[in-house]
Design an enzyme around this catalytic site. Sequence first.
Site, PDB file in Angstrom:
ATOM      1  N   ASP A  40      47.131  63.781  41.482  1.00 37.59           N
ATOM      2  CA  ASP A  40      47.756  64.645  40.493  1.00 37.59           C
ATOM      3  C   ASP A  40      48.642  65.683  41.176  1.00 37.59           C
ATOM      4  O   ASP A  40      48.244  66.283  42.173  1.00 37.59           O
ATOM      5  CB  ASP A  40      46.635  65.342  39.705  1.00 37.59           C
ATOM      6  CG  ASP A  40      47.121  65.959  38.412  1.00 37.59           C
ATOM      7  OD1 ASP A  40      47.714  65.232  37.602  1.00 37.59           O
ATOM      8  OD2 ASP A  40      46.902  67.171  38.212  1.00 37.59           O
TER       9      ASP A  40
ATOM     10  N   GLU B 145      40.188  55.847  56.068  1.00 37.31           N
ATOM     11  CA  GLU B 145      38.813  55.615  56.563  1.00 37.31           C
ATOM     12  C   GLU B 145      38.202  54.401  55.872  1.00 37.31           C
ATOM     13  O   GLU B 145      37.158  53.897  56.283  1.00 37.31           O
ATOM     14  CB  GLU B 145      37.936  56.857  56.275  1.00 37.31           C
ATOM     15  CG  GLU B 145      38.312  58.081  57.092  1.00 37.31           C
ATOM     16  CD  GLU B 145      37.607  59.360  56.579  1.00 37.31           C
ATOM     17  OE1 GLU B 145      36.665  59.260  55.774  1.00 37.31           O
ATOM     18  OE2 GLU B 145      38.030  60.457  57.000  1.00 37.31           O
TER      19      GLU B 145
END
Length: 558
Positions: A216, A275
Site C-alpha cells: 500500500d 528470504e
Amino acid sequence: MTSARQPTNGHPTNATAAAWWRDAVIYECHLPSFRDGNGDGIGDLEGLTASLDYLASTLGIDAIWTGPFYRSPLLDQGFDVSDYYEVEPTFGSMATFDRLLSEAHRRGLRILVDYIPNHTSDAHPWFVESRSARASARRDWYVWRDPGPEGGVPNNWTSEAGGSVWEWDEQTGQYYLHSHLAEQPDLNLRCPEALEAMLDVLRFWLGRGADGVRIDVAHMLMKDPDFRDNPVAPSGNDNAYDLQHPDFGTQLHVHDRRHRDTHDVLARIRAVADEFPDRVTIAEIEAMSWEDWATYYGGGALDGMHLPFPFRLLETPWRADTLRSELEGLYSALPRGAWPITALGNHDRVRLASRLGAQQARVAAVLLLTIAATPCLLYGDELGMVDQPVPLERQRDYFARSTGGVTRDPTRTPMPWNDGANAGFSTAAEPDLWLPVAANAAARNVEAQLRDPESSLSLYRSLLRTRSSSPALRGGELAFVGETGDPDVLAYERRAGHHRVLVALNLTADPAHVRVPASGSVLVTTGRRTDSSLVGGEDLRLQADEAIVIDLETGATT
Ligand code: GLC
Ligand code: CA
C-alpha cells in the site's frame, strides 16, 4: 511496419525467466465486495474460497490480490489495521485464511495479500502506546511534531482524505501525522524498531504461505525529514480519474512522500521477500514520470519492487496517440531485465466501463490482456460493471463521509453472481449488505453473461484462454505498428520466435481502415465477424469499436 522502440527486455532474461508472475494474470477481488460466505452481508475469506473455481477455471486467472483482511475498525475498508497478526473476524479467521491458501494452491492459483506499512489504525496498540505519553517507549514509532512557529499545524501538507495531515493530540500537546484519515496515523519508518516490526509482519504472512504482497502507498513510506512545506500547485494537480479529496490537489506533493530514502525501505522489504522462494512484491505508487516510476525497480540491480504499478496508464486520455506515447514512455524507461504490470482499473478509481463506455471498455480489455505486461483486473470489470451511485446513508468510504471528499463506494459495489436475491452476493437482508448491489445486477451478472457468447465475460474468457496458449502474447516482444494510416487505431505486434500476433484497437465508434500486415486467423474480436481467416495482406477493415487479435501467418512449419 516500423519496429518502434522495442522493449529492450522483451525477452525474459535467464535470471528471471522462471518468475511465475511474468506470465500471470492477477485479479483484484476487493474482499468486502466479492462474496459473502457467512450471510452477514459482507464479503469474506470463506466467500472468496467458494469462488475459486470461477476464478481458476471459468475465468482463468492465475493470482488473486485479496484486499486487506487484518483486524481493523474498517474505516478504510481494512486499510486501517489494528492488528497485523489477526484476521478481522468480519472476514474470517486464521483457519479460513489457511484454507483459502490451500484451496487456491490446489487449483494452481496464487494468493497475494495486502501489506500496509505506511500507517496503522489509531486503534492499533502501537499507536495507543505511542500517544499515551511523550516518554512512551513507542513514541517515536509514529510521527509527532510540535506546533509550527506561529502555533497551529507544523506545516502545510494536505491529506489524501482532505484537510491537514496533522491531528492535534490534546493529552501530549503535539500533532501526529496522518497521510489519510485522522484514524490512520503514519508510522515513522525512520525509527529502526518500527521498521523492523513492520518487516516482521511481512515475514509472518509470507511465512504463512502468501505468494506475494501488494504494498500500500509504497511511494509514501519516507517523507522529508525536515518537514518542509509543499509548494502550492499553480493550477491544481487534480486529475479527473482519481478520486482524491479536492484539498489534495491544491499543492505539489513533493515533501510529504517519495523522499529518496523510500527506496532504502523498499529494498529492505524486498530483501525480506527474497528470504522466501518465488514471492512477488507489487508496489502501489502514484502516477509519476516514467523515469521516476522506473526507479521503483531498484536501479540496475533490480533490488526494489518486482512490479511497480504504472498509474499513469489509468490517467491517460483514451486516444491512440496518447496511449501509444505513454506506452512507449513506459517501455523505454523500463530497466533492463525488468517487466511491467498494468491495470486499467482499481478500487480507488472510476470503473473502466464508466470512464470509457461499454464498447470501449471491451477494447480496453483487449489492450490490457495483450500488451507486454502482467495484467491486473479489478473484480467485476470482466462483467463491464459500471459505477453505481450509493446513497449517502449507505456509504462506507470515510474518505468522503468525514471531510466531504469524493466517495469511492460506487466502484466497490458487490460482485453480481446471478439474478437471485442480492445478485447472489449474500443471503443477508438487503439493508445489511456492505454496499447495495448494482441496479442492473439482474441483467449484468456472472451467470447471465456465461450464457451469452457476446457478453463482456465471454470476451474476457476468450482473451484469457488465447493469452495463456500464446507464447507471443505472454512473454513476447512488443513492437508498435509505425503508421496504421488511421490516427484512431493503435496497433502492435507481439512476437516470440516464429509466433507473431497482431493486435489492432479501433478507439472510436466509427469504422476504420488500416494498412497493417494482417493475413492470418482471428483469435479474438470485440466485433462480429463471420469469417475467422483474413487473407490479402495489408488491408484491414475494423468495425466500430472493434479490437482484434490476429494470429499472423508466418510461413513457419514448426
Ligand atoms: C491505498 C489504497 C486505498 C487506501 C489508501 C490508504 O491508496 O488503495 O484504498 O484508502 O491506500 O491506505
Ligand atoms: Ca461475511
